[in-house]
Write an enzyme that holds these catalytic residues in place. Sequence first.
Site, PDB file in Angstrom:
ATOM      1  N   CYS A 131       0.851  -1.180   0.000  1.00 21.21           N
ATOM      2  CA  CYS A 131       0.000   0.000   0.000  1.00 21.21           C
ATOM      3  C   CYS A 131       0.895   1.241   0.000  1.00 21.21           C
ATOM      4  O   CYS A 131       1.890   1.302   0.706  1.00 21.21           O
ATOM      5  CB  CYS A 131      -0.938   0.078   1.191  1.00 21.21           C
ATOM      6  SG  CYS A 131      -2.137  -1.244   1.250  1.00 21.21           S
ATOM      7  N   ARG A 177       3.969  -0.548  -4.704  1.00 19.16           N
ATOM      8  CA  ARG A 177       3.603  -1.041  -3.372  1.00 19.16           C
ATOM      9  C   ARG A 177       2.229  -1.706  -3.336  1.00 19.16           C
ATOM     10  O   ARG A 177       1.797  -2.227  -2.314  1.00 19.16           O
ATOM     11  CB  ARG A 177       3.604   0.118  -2.370  1.00 19.16           C
ATOM     12  CG  ARG A 177       4.926   0.819  -2.237  1.00 19.16           C
ATOM     13  CD  ARG A 177       4.816   1.958  -1.261  1.00 19.16           C
ATOM     14  NE  ARG A 177       4.744   1.486   0.094  1.00 19.16           N
ATOM     15  CZ  ARG A 177       5.783   1.304   0.882  1.00 19.16           C
ATOM     16  NH1 ARG A 177       6.994   1.567   0.442  1.00 19.16           N
ATOM     17  NH2 ARG A 177       5.634   0.867   2.100  1.00 19.16           N
ATOM     18  N   TRP A 208      -2.882  -2.668  -1.750  1.00 12.13           N
ATOM     19  CA  TRP A 208      -2.633  -4.109  -1.900  1.00 12.13           C
ATOM     20  C   TRP A 208      -3.533  -4.758  -0.860  1.00 12.13           C
ATOM     21  O   TRP A 208      -3.309  -4.624   0.339  1.00 12.13           O
ATOM     22  CB  TRP A 208      -1.165  -4.436  -1.648  1.00 12.13           C
ATOM     23  CG  TRP A 208      -0.838  -5.868  -1.915  1.00 12.13           C
ATOM     24  CD1 TRP A 208      -0.516  -6.421  -3.114  1.00 12.13           C
ATOM     25  CD2 TRP A 208      -0.799  -6.940  -0.958  1.00 12.13           C
ATOM     26  NE1 TRP A 208      -0.286  -7.772  -2.975  1.00 12.13           N
ATOM     27  CE2 TRP A 208      -0.456  -8.118  -1.655  1.00 12.13           C
ATOM     28  CE3 TRP A 208      -1.039  -7.022   0.411  1.00 12.13           C
ATOM     29  CZ2 TRP A 208      -0.338  -9.358  -1.032  1.00 12.13           C
ATOM     30  CZ3 TRP A 208      -0.924  -8.258   1.030  1.00 12.13           C
ATOM     31  CH2 TRP A 208      -0.566  -9.410   0.310  1.00 12.13           C
ATOM     32  N   ASN A 214      -1.755   1.982   5.731  1.00  8.68           N
ATOM     33  CA  ASN A 214      -0.931   0.860   5.267  1.00  8.68           C
ATOM     34  C   ASN A 214      -0.605   0.014   6.487  1.00  8.68           C
ATOM     35  O   ASN A 214      -0.087   0.538   7.468  1.00  8.68           O
ATOM     36  CB  ASN A 214       0.355   1.422   4.633  1.00  8.68           C
ATOM     37  CG  ASN A 214       1.404   0.360   4.366  1.00  8.68           C
ATOM     38  OD1 ASN A 214       1.071  -0.810   4.189  1.00  8.68           O
ATOM     39  ND2 ASN A 214       2.652   0.760   4.328  1.00  8.68           N
ATOM     40  N   GLY A 215      -0.928  -1.279   6.433  1.00  8.62           N
ATOM     41  CA  GLY A 215      -0.654  -2.151   7.588  1.00  8.62           C
ATOM     42  C   GLY A 215      -1.863  -3.018   7.861  1.00  8.62           C
ATOM     43  O   GLY A 215      -2.768  -3.137   7.025  1.00  8.62           O
ATOM     44  N   GLU A 258      16.408 -18.922  -7.571  1.00  5.46           N
ATOM     45  CA  GLU A 258      16.073 -17.535  -7.921  1.00  5.46           C
ATOM     46  C   GLU A 258      15.527 -17.460  -9.352  1.00  5.46           C
ATOM     47  O   GLU A 258      14.589 -16.714  -9.628  1.00  5.46           O
ATOM     48  CB  GLU A 258      17.316 -16.647  -7.733  1.00  5.46           C
ATOM     49  CG  GLU A 258      17.177 -15.199  -8.156  1.00  5.46           C
ATOM     50  CD  GLU A 258      16.081 -14.414  -7.439  1.00  5.46           C
ATOM     51  OE1 GLU A 258      15.499 -14.917  -6.452  1.00  5.46           O
ATOM     52  OE2 GLU A 258      15.779 -13.305  -7.888  1.00  5.46           O
ATOM     53  N   LYS A 301      11.836 -16.035 -10.326  1.00  7.35           N
ATOM     54  CA  LYS A 301      11.613 -14.965 -11.314  1.00  7.35           C
ATOM     55  C   LYS A 301      10.576 -15.407 -12.340  1.00  7.35           C
ATOM     56  O   LYS A 301       9.664 -14.664 -12.666  1.00  7.35           O
ATOM     57  CB  LYS A 301      12.911 -14.602 -12.057  1.00  7.35           C
ATOM     58  CG  LYS A 301      13.954 -13.847 -11.292  1.00  7.35           C
ATOM     59  CD  LYS A 301      13.658 -12.397 -11.013  1.00  7.35           C
ATOM     60  CE  LYS A 301      12.907 -12.208  -9.747  1.00  7.35           C
ATOM     61  NZ  LYS A 301      13.525 -12.229  -8.495  1.00  7.35           N
ATOM     62  N   GLU A 319       6.974 -15.623 -10.812  1.00  4.67           N
ATOM     63  CA  GLU A 319       6.289 -14.404 -10.378  1.00  4.67           C
ATOM     64  C   GLU A 319       5.880 -13.490 -11.525  1.00  4.67           C
ATOM     65  O   GLU A 319       4.881 -12.802 -11.421  1.00  4.67           O
ATOM     66  CB  GLU A 319       7.068 -13.652  -9.293  1.00  4.67           C
ATOM     67  CG  GLU A 319       8.367 -13.048  -9.703  1.00  4.67           C
ATOM     68  CD  GLU A 319       9.111 -12.424  -8.527  1.00  4.67           C
ATOM     69  OE1 GLU A 319       8.476 -11.881  -7.624  1.00  4.67           O
ATOM     70  OE2 GLU A 319      10.351 -12.474  -8.531  1.00  4.67           O
ATOM     71  N   HIS A 367      15.173 -38.670  -6.619  1.00  2.00           N
ATOM     72  CA  HIS A 367      14.462 -38.973  -5.368  1.00  2.00           C
ATOM     73  C   HIS A 367      13.001 -38.542  -5.463  1.00  2.00           C
ATOM     74  O   HIS A 367      12.343 -38.380  -4.439  1.00  2.00           O
ATOM     75  CB  HIS A 367      15.170 -38.303  -4.192  1.00  2.00           C
ATOM     76  CG  HIS A 367      16.589 -38.770  -4.054  1.00  2.00           C
ATOM     77  ND1 HIS A 367      16.908 -40.026  -3.601  1.00  2.00           N
ATOM     78  CD2 HIS A 367      17.766 -38.184  -4.388  1.00  2.00           C
ATOM     79  CE1 HIS A 367      18.231 -40.181  -3.633  1.00  2.00           C
ATOM     80  NE2 HIS A 367      18.768 -39.078  -4.111  1.00  2.00           N
ATOM     81  N   LYS A 390       5.667  -4.788  -4.014  1.00  6.58           N
ATOM     82  CA  LYS A 390       7.010  -4.689  -3.460  1.00  6.58           C
ATOM     83  C   LYS A 390       6.920  -4.167  -2.036  1.00  6.58           C
ATOM     84  O   LYS A 390       5.929  -3.552  -1.662  1.00  6.58           O
ATOM     85  CB  LYS A 390       7.815  -3.715  -4.319  1.00  6.58           C
ATOM     86  CG  LYS A 390       9.266  -4.114  -4.424  1.00  6.58           C
ATOM     87  CD  LYS A 390       9.956  -3.389  -5.507  1.00  6.58           C
ATOM     88  CE  LYS A 390      11.408  -3.751  -5.524  1.00  6.58           C
ATOM     89  NZ  LYS A 390      11.679  -5.117  -5.979  1.00  6.58           N
TER      90      LYS A 390
HETATM   91  C1  F6R Z   1      10.993 -11.441  -5.601  1.00  2.98           C
HETATM   92  C2  F6R Z   1      10.950 -10.391  -4.602  1.00  2.98           C
HETATM   93  C3  F6R Z   1      10.572 -10.755  -3.218  1.00  2.98           C
HETATM   94  C4  F6R Z   1      11.462 -10.011  -2.217  1.00  2.98           C
HETATM   95  C5  F6R Z   1      11.001 -10.295  -0.793  1.00  2.98           C
HETATM   96  C6  F6R Z   1      11.920  -9.653   0.241  1.00  2.98           C
HETATM   97  O1  F6R Z   1      11.377 -10.963  -6.847  1.00  2.98           O
HETATM   98  O2  F6R Z   1      11.189  -9.250  -4.885  1.00  2.98           O
HETATM   99  O3  F6R Z   1      10.651 -12.124  -3.023  1.00  2.98           O
HETATM  100  O4  F6R Z   1      12.785 -10.422  -2.408  1.00  2.98           O
HETATM  101  O5  F6R Z   1       9.707  -9.806  -0.623  1.00  2.98           O
HETATM  102  O6  F6R Z   1      11.968  -8.283   0.081  1.00  2.98           O
HETATM  103  P1  F6R Z   1      13.135  -7.427   0.698  1.00  2.98           P
HETATM  104  O7  F6R Z   1      14.388  -7.815   0.019  1.00  2.98           O
HETATM  105  O8  F6R Z   1      12.736  -6.014   0.444  1.00  2.98           O
HETATM  106  O9  F6R Z   1      13.188  -7.752   2.157  1.00  2.98           O
END
Ligand code: F6R
Length: 610
Positions: free
Chosen positions: A2, A27, A75, A100-101, A483, A487, A490, A506, A605
């Site tokens: 948010c 966000r 969000w 936000n929260g 990773e 990617k 997501e 396994h 994010k």
């Molecule tokens: C994936 C991604 C998330 C963040 C995770 C941690 O592409 O961006 O998995 O890595 O939410 O976020 P931070 O690094 O900000 O603690």
Amino acid sequence: MCGIVGAVAERPITEILIEGLKRLEYRGYDSAGLAVLNREGKTTCIKRQGKVDLLAQAVDKHAPNGTTGIAHTRWATHGAPSERNAHPHQSGSRFSVVHNGIIENHQGLRESLIAEGYTFNSDTDTEVIVHLIHKLSTDYKDLRSTVFAATKQLVGAYGMVVSDSQSPNELVVARSGSPLVIGYGLGEHFVASDQLALLPVTRRFAVLEEGDVAQITRDAVSIIDALGEPVRRAIEESDITAEASGKAGYKHYMLKEIFEQPEAIRRTLQDRIIDGNVADDAFGNGSLELFKDIKHVQIVACGTSYNAGMVARYWIEQTVGISCSVEIASEFRYRESFVHKDSLLVTLSQSGETADTLAALRLAKSLGYSTSLTICNVETSSLVRESDLVYLMKAGPEIGVASTKAFTVQLAAMLLLSKALCEAKNINQEFCEEAGQALNALPAQMERAFSLEQPIKALAEQFADKQHALFLGRGDQYPVAMEGALKLKEISYIHAEAYAAGELKHGPLALIDADMPVVVVAPDNVLLDKLKSNIEEVRARGSVMYVFADSDDHFESAPGLDVVNMAHANHLIAPILFIIPLQFLSYYVALVKGTDVDQPRNLAKSVTVE
Ligand code: F6R
């Protein structure tokens, strides 16, 4: 999660709010809204389900004119993404709030407020805040005292901004658990979840501390702390340029951020290696002295940052010769873990506001860790302010929801940490020299890896109709495979799993058929022969394979086997280089599929709620 923006000014502020929301859209982007007050206190509230652009179109039509206002991009946590649940929420058309929260005791508050005659118009936890403020307003002399009193009844996390139509030249903001910064202008003041929102209007910011409640007017900002005592918070000039948060001509932030990686690493390492040695203050004053006695490293992080921690474990155990554990923050914080003697707690985070990582740090402080270090990209963040030691990544703003440059910069920082630990302990001189040279060479090698963009673009076409994919790696490339899979899933919504290649037989080998593409990260290292056997086992079962390698001698493209070769690199930095083709792969698959690369569905994010 948010995004919040607020403004009190002499001039009309609607455009400032909308621009701020656009800059905060990373966000959350399921709905957006604003409330604008004119000088007489007439409040215009507009909300839309969907992205900020839809709100902007609605705002253009209604053209609300006012000099005080609050805005929000959401969000969803409580209540589906809808116009009804979008913020601001209002009580009696007098008070408006953006939040936000999560308010954890919302159910009880809701019931008691309903019993007192308040009507709820949404399914959100947030709406209790605004009715509670309304209810308390008769007992307190001004808005700030009312909001302060209300916060004492809230359990959970909040960054909130409140307006009152009977006092149209002020806003009151409160922070506990969700970030808020105050922006200082000339004869105008602002508030936002992140400085990025306000860069077009000011560069001077103060970060609110936990428990702060502030009144913002055109001319003044007055803050009280959690105890109700007046406090000042330092105002600092931001060094982030408004351009740094733009797309610089790229189609997506993600692509821009992939290409920014060499420069981000150069900046992050600058002045941190002096005459071949890690600078004394690279990890904070006195860090090398503290590192001497460290006998265990505990890394805690989430998502991509966790994957970076998993790579670092290989480096630390192999080069420093001490044990290293890595744990997902949401698990670490809720279990009783064993704390080794002389342990260093390392949190890894791009945003520095990830709720679980922050809670893990706070918990660790009570558990007897020798010291805590955060490797983080945001200087003003909670993790930076609450950790004993800080290594500030200088990746620049990362806005694409899928993390790219933060991952590689975290890895460079963790390799440097391994070197710092060795130097502090005066061990493994050979590694220290090799790591220094490899890190110096890294940015240029990353630039060379960009030549893979075009061949990978062609491969991406073959993925677009797939439902699933497997990613394989061994050793420190196993977390790189993790990773790569993260990617792909997501941003392209293809189900992707990563396995340590030796684990295939396994169980997961049962999944292999022609519809299950298998991506293998296969640098020329001590595990390559083992990996080649694993590859043969998969090929024999009719899979289509994509092998990312760095030696012409080991693999040749053949039917069912596509080989992408990059230049051979020192084994220490190979994990940092091999993620680049996987980043391109996920980006171009998403592009072919037409998904929203920078704002994938359901995600946001900066995960400030647990
Ligand atoms: C994936 C991604 C998330 C963040 C995770 C941690 O592409 O961006 O998995 O890595 O939410 O976020 P931070 O690094 O900000 O603690």
